[in-house]
Design a protein around this motif. Sequence first.
Motif, PDB file in Angstrom:
ATOM      1  N   ALA A  22       0.847  -1.197   0.000  1.00 15.22           N
ATOM      2  CA  ALA A  22       0.000   0.000   0.000  1.00 15.22           C
ATOM      3  C   ALA A  22       0.879   1.242   0.000  1.00 15.22           C
ATOM      4  O   ALA A  22       1.626   1.491   0.949  1.00 15.22           O
ATOM      5  N   LEU A  23       0.791   2.004  -1.065  1.00 17.45           N
ATOM      6  CA  LEU A  23       1.559   3.237  -1.235  1.00 17.45           C
ATOM      7  C   LEU A  23       0.606   4.426  -1.151  1.00 17.45           C
ATOM      8  O   LEU A  23      -0.490   4.384  -1.708  1.00 17.45           O
ATOM      9  N   PHE A  24       1.041   5.463  -0.468  1.00 15.80           N
ATOM     10  CA  PHE A  24       0.199   6.644  -0.280  1.00 15.80           C
ATOM     11  C   PHE A  24       0.964   7.896  -0.678  1.00 15.80           C
ATOM     12  O   PHE A  24       2.080   8.137  -0.194  1.00 15.80           O
ATOM     13  N   ASP A  25       0.376   8.707  -1.545  1.00 24.60           N
ATOM     14  CA  ASP A  25       0.840  10.067  -1.728  1.00 24.60           C
ATOM     15  C   ASP A  25       0.414  10.838  -0.471  1.00 24.60           C
ATOM     16  O   ASP A  25      -0.393  10.358   0.325  1.00 24.60           O
ATOM     17  N   LEU A  26       0.954  12.043  -0.299  1.00 26.02           N
ATOM     18  CA  LEU A  26       0.638  12.806   0.906  1.00 26.02           C
ATOM     19  C   LEU A  26      -0.269  13.997   0.629  1.00 26.02           C
ATOM     20  O   LEU A  26      -1.414  14.053   1.080  1.00 26.02           O
ATOM     21  N   ASP A  27       0.253  14.984  -0.104  1.00 25.56           N
ATOM     22  CA  ASP A  27      -0.431  16.265  -0.240  1.00 25.56           C
ATOM     23  C   ASP A  27      -1.707  16.149  -1.059  1.00 25.56           C
ATOM     24  O   ASP A  27      -1.697  15.632  -2.182  1.00 25.56           O
ATOM     25  N   HIS A  28      -2.802  16.598  -0.481  1.00 25.12           N
ATOM     26  CA  HIS A  28      -4.138  16.516  -1.068  1.00 25.12           C
ATOM     27  C   HIS A  28      -4.615  15.078  -1.227  1.00 25.12           C
ATOM     28  O   HIS A  28      -5.656  14.840  -1.840  1.00 25.12           O
ATOM     29  N   THR A  29      -3.841  14.128  -0.696  1.00 23.42           N
ATOM     30  CA  THR A  29      -4.260  12.729  -0.677  1.00 23.42           C
ATOM     31  C   THR A  29      -4.594  12.314   0.749  1.00 23.42           C
ATOM     32  O   THR A  29      -5.740  12.003   1.054  1.00 23.42           O
ATOM     33  N   LEU A  30      -3.596  12.351   1.637  1.00 24.34           N
ATOM     34  CA  LEU A  30      -3.851  12.056   3.046  1.00 24.34           C
ATOM     35  C   LEU A  30      -4.147  13.308   3.861  1.00 24.34           C
ATOM     36  O   LEU A  30      -4.773  13.231   4.917  1.00 24.34           O
ATOM     37  N   ILE A  31      -3.650  14.455   3.396  1.00 25.50           N
ATOM     38  CA  ILE A  31      -3.995  15.722   4.058  1.00 25.50           C
ATOM     39  C   ILE A  31      -4.584  16.664   3.008  1.00 25.50           C
ATOM     40  O   ILE A  31      -4.139  16.669   1.860  1.00 25.50           O
ATOM     41  N   PRO A  32      -5.578  17.473   3.387  1.00 29.57           N
ATOM     42  CA  PRO A  32      -6.264  18.326   2.413  1.00 29.57           C
ATOM     43  C   PRO A  32      -5.544  19.650   2.173  1.00 29.57           C
ATOM     44  O   PRO A  32      -6.168  20.712   2.127  1.00 29.57           O
ATOM     45  N   THR A  33      -4.243  19.593   2.010  1.00 32.00           N
ATOM     46  CA  THR A  33      -3.439  20.767   1.707  1.00 32.00           C
ATOM     47  C   THR A  33      -2.109  20.297   1.152  1.00 32.00           C
ATOM     48  O   THR A  33      -1.848  19.089   1.084  1.00 32.00           O
ATOM     49  N   ASP A  34      -1.263  21.229   0.733  1.00 34.23           N
ATOM     50  CA  ASP A  34       0.060  20.894   0.230  1.00 34.23           C
ATOM     51  C   ASP A  34       1.093  21.262   1.294  1.00 34.23           C
ATOM     52  O   ASP A  34       1.301  22.442   1.586  1.00 34.23           O
ATOM     53  N   SER A  35       1.730  20.258   1.890  1.00 30.59           N
ATOM     54  CA  SER A  35       2.644  20.506   3.005  1.00 30.59           C
ATOM     55  C   SER A  35       3.850  21.336   2.591  1.00 30.59           C
ATOM     56  O   SER A  35       4.368  22.130   3.383  1.00 30.59           O
ATOM     57  N   ASP A  36       4.310  21.169   1.354  1.00 32.32           N
ATOM     58  CA  ASP A  36       5.454  21.934   0.848  1.00 32.32           C
ATOM     59  C   ASP A  36       5.091  23.411   0.693  1.00 32.32           C
ATOM     60  O   ASP A  36       5.824  24.307   1.128  1.00 32.32           O
TER      61      ASP A  36
END
Length: 228
Positions: free
Chosen positions: A4-18
């Motif tokens: 199971a691979l997960f992107d982060l930004d706008h995938t697991l969190i509703p914003t762009d962490s960068d």
Amino acid sequence: MNLALFDLDHTLIPTDSDHEWGRFMVKLGIVDADSFARQNDAFYADYKAGVLDINAYLHAMLAPLARYSREQLTDWHAQYMREVINQRIVPAAVTLVREHQDNGDLCCLVTATNAFITAPIAEAFGIETLIACEVETVGNEPMGALTGRPMGTPSYREGKIVRVEQWLASLGKSINDYKHSYFYSDSHNDIPLLERVTDPVATNPDDTLRAHAQAKGWRILNLFDTRD
């Protein structure tokens, strides 16, 4: 065991962490507010358009960090987690990760955002393995001062496939060894890796990825009601 691979930004969190980290640096006053904000917004627009120069972006984001000690950066990042990220972690995303972990799946966060920003976020989700754009440190010490330069293959677009395959090879595995390999992502930039797994999941997808997913018959998952 599945993968199971997960992107982060706008995938697991509703914003762009960068992008949010860039705003946070402006707030702290460690970068010039006007010029950096314009540059940060321009890079973000390029990313959404699929034309980002990832190396130029990484240099621009990392260079200001080289002026400060790792201790100071760690303190600032803890503040960033408290003020920006923790409140963006929603139960649905945590539940998604936990379901795969409870199933015994091998889980990994795969993001184009640099490892300095994302390592504490991966930890907050309880994901032990992080594939992110790597940052160079003085003497290559894990917690050494940052040089302001990236290193290695950026985990962006096709680079995500390269980095995932390298990681799995280090475990004596490949993507093909798994009956089910999942990748959750919101971005059309991740179509290369989405097409590499057996179970691609367009998660809170942008318009381009949504259209692609619908054409391919991929699963579409919405974890958030709104997006920043």
